[in-house]
Design a protein around this motif. Sequence first.
Motif, PDB file in Angstrom:
ATOM      1  N   THR A 151      21.540  53.162  14.830  1.00 49.95           N
ATOM      2  CA  THR A 151      22.280  53.157  16.095  1.00 49.95           C
ATOM      3  C   THR A 151      23.743  53.471  15.869  1.00 49.95           C
ATOM      4  N   VAL A 152      24.338  52.877  14.838  1.00 43.61           N
ATOM      5  CA  VAL A 152      25.747  53.147  14.543  1.00 43.61           C
ATOM      6  C   VAL A 152      25.956  54.621  14.231  1.00 43.61           C
ATOM      7  N   GLU A 153      25.071  55.201  13.448  1.00 41.68           N
ATOM      8  CA  GLU A 153      25.198  56.617  13.101  1.00 41.68           C
ATOM      9  C   GLU A 153      25.129  57.503  14.343  1.00 41.68           C
ATOM     10  N   LEU A 154      24.175  57.208  15.212  1.00 44.46           N
ATOM     11  CA  LEU A 154      24.019  58.001  16.425  1.00 44.46           C
ATOM     12  C   LEU A 154      25.208  57.825  17.355  1.00 44.46           C
ATOM     13  N   GLU A 155      25.637  56.579  17.554  1.00 42.80           N
ATOM     14  CA  GLU A 155      26.762  56.315  18.451  1.00 42.80           C
ATOM     15  C   GLU A 155      28.077  56.864  17.881  1.00 42.80           C
ATOM     16  N   ALA A 156      28.225  56.849  16.568  1.00 43.07           N
ATOM     17  CA  ALA A 156      29.421  57.428  15.956  1.00 43.07           C
ATOM     18  C   ALA A 156      29.470  58.930  16.183  1.00 43.07           C
ATOM     19  N   ALA A 157      28.324  59.595  16.056  1.00 45.55           N
ATOM     20  CA  ALA A 157      28.268  61.034  16.317  1.00 45.55           C
ATOM     21  C   ALA A 157      28.583  61.331  17.777  1.00 45.55           C
ATOM     22  N   ARG A 158      28.100  60.454  18.672  1.00 45.50           N
ATOM     23  CA  ARG A 158      28.368  60.642  20.104  1.00 45.50           C
ATOM     24  C   ARG A 158      29.850  60.458  20.404  1.00 45.50           C
ATOM     25  N   LEU A 159      30.485  59.443  19.801  1.00 46.73           N
ATOM     26  CA  LEU A 159      31.913  59.226  20.012  1.00 46.73           C
ATOM     27  C   LEU A 159      32.730  60.389  19.457  1.00 46.73           C
ATOM     28  N   HIS A 160      32.346  60.878  18.292  1.00 48.27           N
ATOM     29  CA  HIS A 160      33.033  62.026  17.691  1.00 48.27           C
ATOM     30  C   HIS A 160      32.950  63.237  18.615  1.00 48.27           C
ATOM     31  N   ALA A 161      31.763  63.516  19.112  1.00 52.72           N
ATOM     32  CA  ALA A 161      31.584  64.658  20.015  1.00 52.72           C
ATOM     33  C   ALA A 161      32.371  64.461  21.311  1.00 52.72           C
ATOM     34  N   LEU A 162      32.400  63.229  21.806  1.00 52.36           N
ATOM     35  CA  LEU A 162      33.145  62.944  23.032  1.00 52.36           C
ATOM     36  C   LEU A 162      34.641  63.203  22.823  1.00 52.36           C
ATOM     37  N   LEU A 163      35.198  62.734  21.707  1.00 54.88           N
ATOM     38  CA  LEU A 163      36.620  62.953  21.432  1.00 54.88           C
ATOM     39  C   LEU A 163      36.934  64.441  21.289  1.00 54.88           C
ATOM     40  N   ASP A 164      36.059  65.163  20.579  1.00 52.91           N
ATOM     41  CA  ASP A 164      36.276  66.610  20.441  1.00 52.91           C
ATOM     42  C   ASP A 164      36.233  67.298  21.805  1.00 52.91           C
ATOM     43  N   GLY A 165      35.232  66.955  22.607  1.00 57.38           N
ATOM     44  CA  GLY A 165      35.091  67.589  23.917  1.00 57.38           C
ATOM     45  C   GLY A 165      36.242  67.263  24.848  1.00 57.38           C
ATOM     46  N   LEU A 166      36.660  66.007  24.864  1.00 61.74           N
ATOM     47  CA  LEU A 166      37.789  65.615  25.715  1.00 61.74           C
ATOM     48  C   LEU A 166      39.072  66.310  25.270  1.00 61.74           C
ATOM     49  N   THR A 167      39.248  66.458  23.970  1.00 58.26           N
ATOM     50  CA  THR A 167      40.447  67.120  23.460  1.00 58.26           C
ATOM     51  C   THR A 167      40.498  68.576  23.912  1.00 58.26           C
ATOM     52  N   ILE A 168      39.391  69.279  23.765  1.00 55.16           N
ATOM     53  CA  ILE A 168      39.351  70.685  24.193  1.00 55.16           C
ATOM     54  C   ILE A 168      39.571  70.791  25.695  1.00 55.16           C
ATOM     55  N   ALA A 169      38.929  69.930  26.466  1.00 50.98           N
ATOM     56  CA  ALA A 169      39.077  69.981  27.923  1.00 50.98           C
ATOM     57  C   ALA A 169      40.503  69.652  28.342  1.00 50.98           C
ATOM     58  N   ALA A 170      41.111  68.645  27.698  1.00 51.34           N
ATOM     59  CA  ALA A 170      42.470  68.252  28.067  1.00 51.34           C
ATOM     60  C   ALA A 170      43.477  69.356  27.776  1.00 51.34           C
ATOM     61  N   VAL A 171      43.239  70.114  26.695  1.00 48.59           N
ATOM     62  CA  VAL A 171      44.156  71.199  26.330  1.00 48.59           C
ATOM     63  C   VAL A 171      43.923  72.447  27.173  1.00 48.59           C
ATOM     64  N   THR A 172      42.658  72.793  27.402  1.00 53.18           N
ATOM     65  CA  THR A 172      42.353  74.049  28.077  1.00 53.18           C
ATOM     66  C   THR A 172      42.182  73.915  29.593  1.00 53.18           C
ATOM     67  N   GLU A 173      41.864  72.705  30.066  1.00 57.46           N
ATOM     68  CA  GLU A 173      41.678  72.474  31.500  1.00 57.46           C
ATOM     69  C   GLU A 173      42.393  71.190  31.933  1.00 57.46           C
ATOM     70  N   PRO A 174      43.713  71.151  31.796  1.00 59.96           N
ATOM     71  CA  PRO A 174      44.437  69.910  32.091  1.00 59.96           C
ATOM     72  C   PRO A 174      44.327  69.449  33.531  1.00 59.96           C
ATOM     73  N   GLU A 175      44.079  70.375  34.457  1.00 56.03           N
ATOM     74  CA  GLU A 175      43.937  69.969  35.853  1.00 56.03           C
ATOM     75  C   GLU A 175      42.641  69.182  36.055  1.00 56.03           C
ATOM     76  N   ARG A 176      41.591  69.593  35.356  1.00 50.91           N
ATOM     77  CA  ARG A 176      40.302  68.906  35.475  1.00 50.91           C
ATOM     78  C   ARG A 176      40.265  67.634  34.632  1.00 50.91           C
ATOM     79  N   MET A 177      40.969  67.650  33.512  1.00 47.66           N
ATOM     80  CA  MET A 177      40.914  66.518  32.597  1.00 47.66           C
ATOM     81  C   MET A 177      42.324  66.022  32.264  1.00 47.66           C
ATOM     82  N   PRO A 178      43.037  65.470  33.262  1.00 43.27           N
ATOM     83  CA  PRO A 178      44.369  64.914  33.023  1.00 43.27           C
ATOM     84  C   PRO A 178      44.266  63.616  32.227  1.00 43.27           C
ATOM     85  N   PRO A 179      45.394  63.105  31.716  1.00 42.51           N
ATOM     86  CA  PRO A 179      45.351  61.899  30.896  1.00 42.51           C
ATOM     87  C   PRO A 179      44.653  60.708  31.544  1.00 42.51           C
ATOM     88  N   GLU A 180      44.872  60.498  32.836  1.00 43.28           N
ATOM     89  CA  GLU A 180      44.247  59.338  33.473  1.00 43.28           C
ATOM     90  C   GLU A 180      42.719  59.452  33.484  1.00 43.28           C
TER      91      GLU A 180
END
Length: 205
Positions: A151-180
Amino acid sequence: MPKSVDHAERRAELARAVWRVVRRAGVDGASVRATAREAGWSAGTVQHYFSTQAEMLVFAMEAISTESARRLDAIEADADLDAQAAVLAAVEFLAPLEPDARVAAELWVAFLARVVVDDRIRAVHARDAAALAGECSKLVGTLVRPVDEATVELEAARLHALLDGLTIAAVTEPERMPPERVRQVLRHHVASLVATGGGHDAAPA
């Protein structure tokens, strides 16, 4: 240049100058000459340390990674935070919410296109990705109790993917993914990890 020079401090000054230029003009605007102007140095002095823009940007990324690791250690060592609050503070720090984190994210996104063609950038990317994967495993492991490795391995991979995805979205689509919105998504995810772990040693969200 003076005969006695602290080269480590000079390189740190250059890294900070690169961050400021990137924040103002983007990665493509962070040329050797632009960085020299920002630092108040001659282009020749900058080229004494970095002969190319790519070399300079790689160093700036490495400097950001080093500083981020230091600050993350301080967050995790804060005895005033319970488990859930400490994990949330860490993942929010890893997201592009603050100015320095935003610059780091912009550099990272810009580097992604070069990972497949530049061996040095690929090595930096692989090292940072491995470090983030390890950090995600550690963070998830503090909330999923009793520890179940699968479970830890799977959830860690999910958190990693979430952080990567949020980072790309925040940089490339700041209107859709603002800090809040990024914060809202991260808080929801950390709460889901607490639920997965049965809520042991963690305060309610």
